[in-house]
Design an enzyme around this catalytic site. Structure first.
Site, mmCIF file in Angstrom:
data_model
loop_
_atom_site.group_PDB
_atom_site.id
_atom_site.type_symbol
_atom_site.label_atom_id
_atom_site.label_comp_id
_atom_site.label_asym_id
_atom_site.label_seq_id
_atom_site.Cartn_x
_atom_site.Cartn_y
_atom_site.Cartn_z
ATOM 1 N N ASN A 59 14.067 4.264 4.802
ATOM 2 C CA ASN A 59 13.244 3.168 5.337
ATOM 3 C C ASN A 59 12.025 3.730 6.070
ATOM 4 O O ASN A 59 12.140 4.678 6.848
ATOM 5 C CB ASN A 59 14.086 2.337 6.320
ATOM 6 C CG ASN A 59 13.284 1.212 6.957
ATOM 7 O OD1 ASN A 59 12.662 0.404 6.267
ATOM 8 N ND2 ASN A 59 13.282 1.155 8.284
ATOM 9 N N SER A 61 0.836 -1.208 0.000
ATOM 10 C CA SER A 61 0.000 0.000 0.000
ATOM 11 C C SER A 61 0.875 1.263 0.000
ATOM 12 O O SER A 61 0.488 2.292 -0.572
ATOM 13 C CB SER A 61 -0.958 0.003 1.189
ATOM 14 O OG SER A 61 -0.266 0.081 2.407
ATOM 15 N N HIS A 109 9.207 3.110 8.890
ATOM 16 C CA HIS A 109 8.971 2.277 10.075
ATOM 17 C C HIS A 109 7.721 2.781 10.808
ATOM 18 O O HIS A 109 7.589 3.987 11.035
ATOM 19 C CB HIS A 109 10.180 2.322 11.019
ATOM 20 C CG HIS A 109 10.000 1.439 12.211
ATOM 21 N ND1 HIS A 109 9.823 0.075 12.104
ATOM 22 C CD2 HIS A 109 9.931 1.721 13.534
ATOM 23 C CE1 HIS A 109 9.656 -0.437 13.300
ATOM 24 N NE2 HIS A 109 9.723 0.528 14.189
HETATM 25 C C1 GRF Z 1 3.848 -0.807 6.914
HETATM 26 O O1 GRF Z 1 3.083 -0.621 8.056
HETATM 27 C C2 GRF Z 1 5.294 -0.595 7.216
HETATM 28 O O2 GRF Z 1 5.540 0.464 8.062
HETATM 29 C C3 GRF Z 1 5.603 -1.919 7.864
HETATM 30 O O3 GRF Z 1 4.983 -2.857 7.034
HETATM 31 C C4 GRF Z 1 3.829 -2.262 6.478
HETATM 32 C C5 GRF Z 1 3.895 -2.407 4.989
HETATM 33 O O4 GRF Z 1 2.647 -2.159 4.405
HETATM 34 N N1 GRF Z 1 6.998 -2.116 8.072
HETATM 35 P P1 GRF Z 1 2.478 -2.169 2.822
HETATM 36 O O5 GRF Z 1 3.106 -3.453 2.295
HETATM 37 O O6 GRF Z 1 3.151 -0.954 2.260
HETATM 38 O O7 GRF Z 1 0.987 -2.151 2.611
#
Ligand code: GRF
Length: 202
Positions: free
Chosen positions: A115, A17, A117
């Site tokens: 990155n 997403s 987080h």
């Molecule tokens: C996000 O919440 C990111 O911060 C975490 O994993 C999730 C990834 O979501 N590390 P997506 O694959 O971008 O929907």
């Protein structure tokens, strides 16, 4: 004369997403960049489908063949860098990339790897940040958490912060409503941080 667009590579492991937020931002002009490559270390990652729908080259690059090698993390990272380097990205965006890159990768793209987080700087490092924050809220220890985008370092979920955003937690929240609010903020943070990081380079 229009300058050539910045190129970014996006690394994912899941639903993508956040990748979609970047795709949408490049399409609607909010982000002046081209996504040159999407890499996933998980074959089933829906983000790969999102990339293909947007006409972006994809590369599936699993860790499994490297596991068992004497220094598998470094060897994986060197091979990963070799996959990405020919695309000559200005910036590499780790968007839900579930792998801690070593210096063997980061040193090949100095100052060019960021990155995402899902926690505020210094809080809840690691793969379970959202669940840990929700548990801390349930225990009455916190009433807010957040997300950040930082320059990647070999240290887990730590490095100079580009963007951070607070996400409040409400007594009426379920974990689902809280997560949905957090993800919506992440989608804005990753676009803004990518823009800032590109500005820092050019
Ligand atoms: C996000 O919440 C990111 O911060 C975490 O994993 C999730 C990834 O979501 N590390 P997506 O694959 O971008 O929907």
């Amino acid at each position: 004369m229009k300058l050539p667009q910045s190129k970014i590579a996006v690394l994912i492991s899941g639903g993508g997403s956040n990748l979609q937020a970047l795709i949408d931002a490049t399409a609607n002009g909010a982000l002046d960049a081209e996504i040159a490559l999407v890499v996933s270390n998980k074959k089933q990652a829906y983000g790969l489908v999102r990339a293909e729908k947007a006409g972006i080259p994809t590369h599936y690059f699993p860790r499994t063949p490297f596991r068992g090698l004497p220094a598998w993390r470094e060897q994986f990272d060197e091979a990963l860098a070799a996959v990405i380097a020919p695309y000559q990205p200005d910036l590499i965006v780790l968007a839900g990339w579930m792998h801690i890159n070593t210096a063997a990768f980061l040193d090949q793209f100095p100052g060019r790897v960021i990155n995402l987080h899902p926690a505020l700087p210094g809080q809840f490092p690691g793969a379970h940040a959202i669940d840990e924050a929700w548990a801390a809220f349930q225990s009455g220890d916190i009433t807010q958490t957040g997300c950040m985008v930082h320059y990647a370092t070999p240290q887990l979920d730590a490095g100079p912060v580009l963007v951070s955003a607070v996400v409040p937690m409400h007594p009426t929240d379920t974990q689902a409503t809280f997560e949905s609010r957090l993800h919506a903020i992440e989608h804005r943070a990753i676009v803004l941080a990518t823009h800032i990081a590109l500005q820092n380079i050019t």
